[in-house]
Design an enzyme around this catalytic site. Structure first.
Site, PDB file in Angstrom:
ATOM      1  N   ASN A   7       0.860  -1.180   0.000  1.00 55.67           N
ATOM      2  CA  ASN A   7       0.000   0.000   0.000  1.00 55.67           C
ATOM      3  C   ASN A   7       0.900   1.235   0.000  1.00 55.67           C
ATOM      4  O   ASN A   7       1.398   1.647   1.041  1.00 55.67           O
ATOM      5  CB  ASN A   7      -0.883  -0.051   1.256  1.00 55.67           C
ATOM      6  CG  ASN A   7      -1.797   1.146   1.377  1.00 55.67           C
ATOM      7  OD1 ASN A   7      -1.717   2.090   0.605  1.00 55.67           O
ATOM      8  ND2 ASN A   7      -2.661   1.105   2.380  1.00 55.67           N
ATOM      9  N   ARG A  84      -2.475  -1.903  -3.563  1.00 54.89           N
ATOM     10  CA  ARG A  84      -3.598  -0.992  -3.411  1.00 54.89           C
ATOM     11  C   ARG A  84      -3.370   0.187  -4.357  1.00 54.89           C
ATOM     12  O   ARG A  84      -2.314   0.815  -4.340  1.00 54.89           O
ATOM     13  CB  ARG A  84      -3.668  -0.486  -1.979  1.00 54.89           C
ATOM     14  CG  ARG A  84      -4.774   0.515  -1.806  1.00 54.89           C
ATOM     15  CD  ARG A  84      -4.596   1.324  -0.569  1.00 54.89           C
ATOM     16  NE  ARG A  84      -5.697   2.236  -0.408  1.00 54.89           N
ATOM     17  CZ  ARG A  84      -5.600   3.385   0.235  1.00 54.89           C
ATOM     18  NH1 ARG A  84      -4.452   3.738   0.777  1.00 54.89           N
ATOM     19  NH2 ARG A  84      -6.639   4.179   0.350  1.00 54.89           N
ATOM     20  N   HIS A 173     -12.214   4.366  -0.553  1.00 56.10           N
ATOM     21  CA  HIS A 173     -12.366   3.374   0.518  1.00 56.10           C
ATOM     22  C   HIS A 173     -13.143   2.145   0.075  1.00 56.10           C
ATOM     23  O   HIS A 173     -13.694   1.410   0.895  1.00 56.10           O
ATOM     24  CB  HIS A 173     -13.105   3.966   1.744  1.00 56.10           C
ATOM     25  CG  HIS A 173     -12.360   5.043   2.471  1.00 56.10           C
ATOM     26  ND1 HIS A 173     -12.992   6.136   3.028  1.00 56.10           N
ATOM     27  CD2 HIS A 173     -11.053   5.194   2.743  1.00 56.10           C
ATOM     28  CE1 HIS A 173     -12.093   6.914   3.602  1.00 56.10           C
ATOM     29  NE2 HIS A 173     -10.899   6.375   3.442  1.00 56.10           N
ATOM     30  N   ARG A 232      -9.813  17.559   6.258  1.00 55.97           N
ATOM     31  CA  ARG A 232     -10.532  17.895   5.016  1.00 55.97           C
ATOM     32  C   ARG A 232     -11.904  18.483   5.331  1.00 55.97           C
ATOM     33  O   ARG A 232     -12.567  18.032   6.257  1.00 55.97           O
ATOM     34  CB  ARG A 232     -10.711  16.643   4.152  1.00 55.97           C
ATOM     35  CG  ARG A 232      -9.430  16.173   3.513  1.00 55.97           C
ATOM     36  CD  ARG A 232      -9.604  14.846   2.801  1.00 55.97           C
ATOM     37  NE  ARG A 232      -8.752  13.828   3.380  1.00 55.97           N
ATOM     38  CZ  ARG A 232      -8.803  12.537   3.074  1.00 55.97           C
ATOM     39  NH1 ARG A 232      -9.682  12.089   2.204  1.00 55.97           N
ATOM     40  NH2 ARG A 232      -7.980  11.692   3.650  1.00 55.97           N
ATOM     41  N   GLU A 376      -8.349  -3.937   5.009  1.00 54.99           N
ATOM     42  CA  GLU A 376      -8.197  -3.766   3.560  1.00 54.99           C
ATOM     43  C   GLU A 376      -7.131  -4.711   3.004  1.00 54.99           C
ATOM     44  O   GLU A 376      -7.257  -5.218   1.893  1.00 54.99           O
ATOM     45  CB  GLU A 376      -7.810  -2.314   3.254  1.00 54.99           C
ATOM     46  CG  GLU A 376      -8.971  -1.359   3.444  1.00 54.99           C
ATOM     47  CD  GLU A 376      -8.544   0.089   3.626  1.00 54.99           C
ATOM     48  OE1 GLU A 376      -8.096   0.435   4.737  1.00 54.99           O
ATOM     49  OE2 GLU A 376      -8.648   0.866   2.680  1.00 54.99           O
TER      50      GLU A 376
END
Ligand code: AMP
Length: 389
Positions: A7, A84, A173, A232, A376
């Site tokens: 990742n 990923r 996601h 964010r 994940e």
């Protein structure tokens, strides 16, 4: 089958070697501060202590080669490598075995995620060169949302512009939401039909999942949209961007940095992007921290119902990721605001800390409420097994 999962982030490279026959993680770690002075490696084996070592990592390519050597020296075989990829753009409705064409596509869609896709492509290339006999698979965060209904993914912008620039809701996601669906269904023995998956971490998104299909999600063209996140903004009136430029005299890049890195919970609380700090502040009566948590709860509840509309109802909510798995207070704040929709959680069950899937539904609730630790890496490894195994 042993799968190496990689990742690659903008300045980091996380990895895990997973034995899928037992789900044992033989080794995992992270190369941090890649391309920045003071880069280092954190590494652990067989669930043991994490060792931190200073290692120069000038580029992601070099970091990945270092990791490969480290893993190879452990003596386990590597039967496949899963990568990923943050942005699959308009090309990847599902995970894909890497060939030259796939690699070119990862680069072609990179302008949609420039901090991620370019380095991810470099790492894939390095792995193919270093171990040509081992297959590589790309698992894109956007794939799960590829088949959302058009009413969810299309933006009401001029068609020629949208078509030329490939503008749509891509979401993010997706690998996590897919895992959460799978784990939820397993836990409820297939009873869940309409799930709201709440991936709440430093980046957060919700996903409406009906019978395994993403029906809508809160992130948009980029992961800036939707919920209030660590740094964010989440959704704001798009005209805020023009206003900041025209009246505030900020440049495009400054607005980009402001909205991605200086906003969200950090801006609201004035102290931190981390909910642990904000919860501490709120407990001490800091008004900015109190409003930050209230707004996080309000927006998450509000968007939960927006997601529910995509399925015309919901029977299960699954909290996941850093906040969703670890913050009883945030879960409570969200569910309290959904009480009028019949959502109830059990205070004692909600307070339990555990790494397992657990049910925190309260008495009389119309909706089942779960905490589902996401994984994940395991989801990526499953895809590698399916495509290469
Ligand atoms: P993630 O991006 O999924 O790793 O989530 C990281 C975020 O989870 C952190 O920035 C914190 O805001 C939040 N978090 C982690 N542990 C806790 C905790 N025990 N209580 C509240 N928030 C937490």
């Amino acid at each position: 089958m042993n799968v190496l999962v990689i990742n690659a982030g903008s300045s980091s490279l996380k990895y895990q070697l997973i034995d899928l026959s037992t789900q044992e993680v033989y080794a995992k770690g992270n190369c941090e501060r890649i391309g920045i002075e003071g880069s280092f490696l954190t590494h652990s084996e067989h669930g043991g202590e994490t060792q931190r070592t200073p290692v120069p990592f000038p580029t992601h390519r070099e970091a990945s080669e270092y990791v490969l050597e480290l893993i190879t020296n452990l003596g386990h075989t590597i039967d496949g490598i899963g990568h990923r990829v943050v942005q699959g753009g308009w090309y990847f409705p599902e995970s894909a075995v890497v060939d030259d064409e796939v690699l070119a596509k990862v680069r072609e869609v990179a302008p949609l995620a420039p901090l991620h896709n370019y380095v991810e492509a470099d790492v894939i290339e390095a792995m193919r060169k270093a171990m040509p006999e081992v297959g590589n698979v790309v698992v894109c965060d956007t794939s799960f949302h590829y088949h959302m209904p058009e009413t969810s993914w299309r933006y009401a912008l001029p068609r020629d512009v949208v078509d030329r620039l490939h503008i749509r809701k891509y979401g993010a996601h997706g690998t996590s939401h897919r895992f959460i669906w799978r784990a939820t269904r397993e836990f409820t023995h297939g009873e869940t039909k309409k799930l709201i998956s709440l991936h709440l971490g430093s980046g957060s998104s919700l996903c409406a999942i009906e019978d395994g299909r993403s029906m809508d999600t809160t992130m948009g063209l980029t992961p800036l949209d939707g919920l209030i996140m660590g740094t964010r903004t989440g959704t704001v009136d798009p005209a805020t961007v023009f206003y900041l430029q025209r009246v505030g005299n900020y440049t495009v890049d400054e607005v980009d940095t402001m909205m991605n890195k200086q906003s969200g919970l950090l801006a609201l609380s004035g102290i931190s992007s981390d909910t642990r700090d904000i919860e501490d502040g709120a407990a001490k009566g800091d008004e900015h921290c109190i409003i930050a948590l209230e707004m996080f709860g309000y927006r998450t509840a509000q968007l939960t119902l927006e997601m529910a509309q995509a399925m015309e109802g919901f029977d299960t909510m699954a909290f996941s990721a850093g906040i969703g798995e670890n913050s009883p207070l945030c879960r409570e704040k969200i569910c309290e605001r959904l009480a009028w929709q019949g959502v109830r959680i059990d205070k004692e069950k909600n307070a339990v800390r555990s790494g397992e899937v657990r049910d925190i539904t309260g008495e009389g609730s119309k909706v089942r409420v779960l905490v589902v630790p996401t994984n994940e890496e395991l989801m990526i490894a499953y895809d590698v097994q399916e495509l290469l195994g």
